[in-house]
Design an enzyme around this catalytic site. Structure first.
Site, PDB file in Angstrom:
ATOM      1  N   SER A  81      10.870  25.106  -7.175  1.00  0.00           N
ATOM      2  CA  SER A  81       9.663  25.091  -7.984  1.00  0.00           C
ATOM      3  C   SER A  81       9.898  25.841  -9.302  1.00  0.00           C
ATOM      4  CB  SER A  81       8.490  25.676  -7.186  1.00  0.00           C
ATOM      5  OG  SER A  81       7.271  25.426  -7.824  1.00  0.00           O
ATOM      6  N   ASP A 178       6.413  14.207  -6.271  1.00  0.00           N
ATOM      7  CA  ASP A 178       6.264  15.646  -6.090  1.00  0.00           C
ATOM      8  C   ASP A 178       4.781  15.994  -5.965  1.00  0.00           C
ATOM      9  OD1 ASP A 178       5.834  18.471  -6.969  1.00  0.00           O
ATOM     10  OD2 ASP A 178       8.014  18.446  -7.091  1.00  0.00           O
ATOM     11  N   HIS A 246       7.068  19.121  -1.990  1.00  0.00           N
ATOM     12  CA  HIS A 246       7.384  20.021  -3.101  1.00  0.00           C
ATOM     13  C   HIS A 246       8.272  21.120  -2.536  1.00  0.00           C
ATOM     14  CE1 HIS A 246       7.011  22.042  -6.926  1.00  0.00           C
ATOM     15  NE2 HIS A 246       6.611  23.152  -6.324  1.00  0.00           N
TER      16      HIS A 246
END
Length: 273
Positions: A81, A178, A246
């Site tokens: 991330s 995502d 994610h």
């Protein structure tokens, strides 16, 4: 900004068996809000804020060098991330700290944040990134080749613009759907005041055919942004699947499980190293 984990892994012993079995692993705690790139003191009438992500990065690496990192001959900088975004901005700099004969690679997991219009056709993420760059004084720490090439240097905070200027071998792990980007770039609440996307965000099976087409368009935009890297990178690679996910490298189920995602019959780790 999404929180993310950021890893610096390095090896100082021979690999005799499986990859990574005798590697040292360092986890950098993320707390600066700009993927370790800010360097500015912000003041107003009542508040003083210190944005020192770049200095934090430099201090941590300087601390690790005499503890073994400086003698590593294989090293991997990776992150998830916001940590994945950090690897785009520090990959080449990380390489410069290590011995010239070291094998250094970088991996971004779910860090390829896309410069894409939202469902109201506004550039929500672009405006957010631009305000972040201004607030934290980030431009001075972005890739100079990128900032000199673009009329809007702030865009170099997006990986799709910075990627072509990274010389260190690079691997991108990302979902084309995502889920964080779906919720915050494609269909953020600010772009959906009537809640048309609320059910689709919570339950993908509740998405209408029109919403599915919009999601498919987002996927195609991500693949288009990655196409130059796919065709022209000689030392890079990618694993782009279509999971609503994610971050996939920190879960055993997605990383190396019996039913983990596969491309050409290869799981993520078999494709990336």
């Amino acid at each position: 900004m999404a929180l993310g984990n950021w890893l610096v892994c390095h090896q100082t012993l021979n690999l005799l068996e499986a990859d990574f079995y005798n590697w040292n692993r360092v986890k950098l705690r993320y707390c600066d809000g700009a993927s370790f790139t800010g360097n500015r003191i912000f003041k107003n009438e009542t508040t003083t804020l210190y944005f020192k992500g770049q200095k934090i990065w430099e201090a941590i690496i300087e601390d690790l060098l005499p503890k073994g990192l400086g003698k590593a001959y294989k090293a991997l900088l990776s992150g998830c991330s916001a940590g994945g975004l950090a690897t785009f901005h520090h990959c080449d700099n990380f390489t410069k700290y290590l011995p010239t004969n070291a094998s250094v690679k970088c991996l971004s997991d779910a860090g390829f944040f896309l410069d894409e219009r939202d469902v109201s056709l506004n550039h929500t993420m672009r405006y957010f990134f631009k305000s972040l760059v201004t607030l934290q004084g980030i431009e001075q720490n972005l890739n100079e080749n990128c900032t000199s090439a673009l009329s809007d240097p702030d865009l170099c905070f997006f990986p799709q613009y910075a990627l072509k200027y990274i010389s260190t071998p690079y691997f991108i792990l990302n979902s084309a759907y995502d889920v964080f980007q779906f919720h915050h770039i494609l269909a953020p609440p600010s772009a959906d005041p009537l809640g048309y996307w609320s059910h689709c965000r919570v339950n993908k099976s509740a998405c209408t055919p029109a919403q599915i087409n919009t999601l498919q368009g987002f996927r195609l935009s991500m693949l288009a942004a990655l196409k130059p890297f796919y065709f022209y990178s000689k030392r890079g690679g990618m694993f782009i699947n279509s999971c609503f996910a994610h971050c996939q490298s920190e879960s055993q189920e997605t990383w190396f499980g019996d039913d983990s995602p596969r491309i050409n019959k290869k799981t993520i780790p078999r494709s990336s190293w």
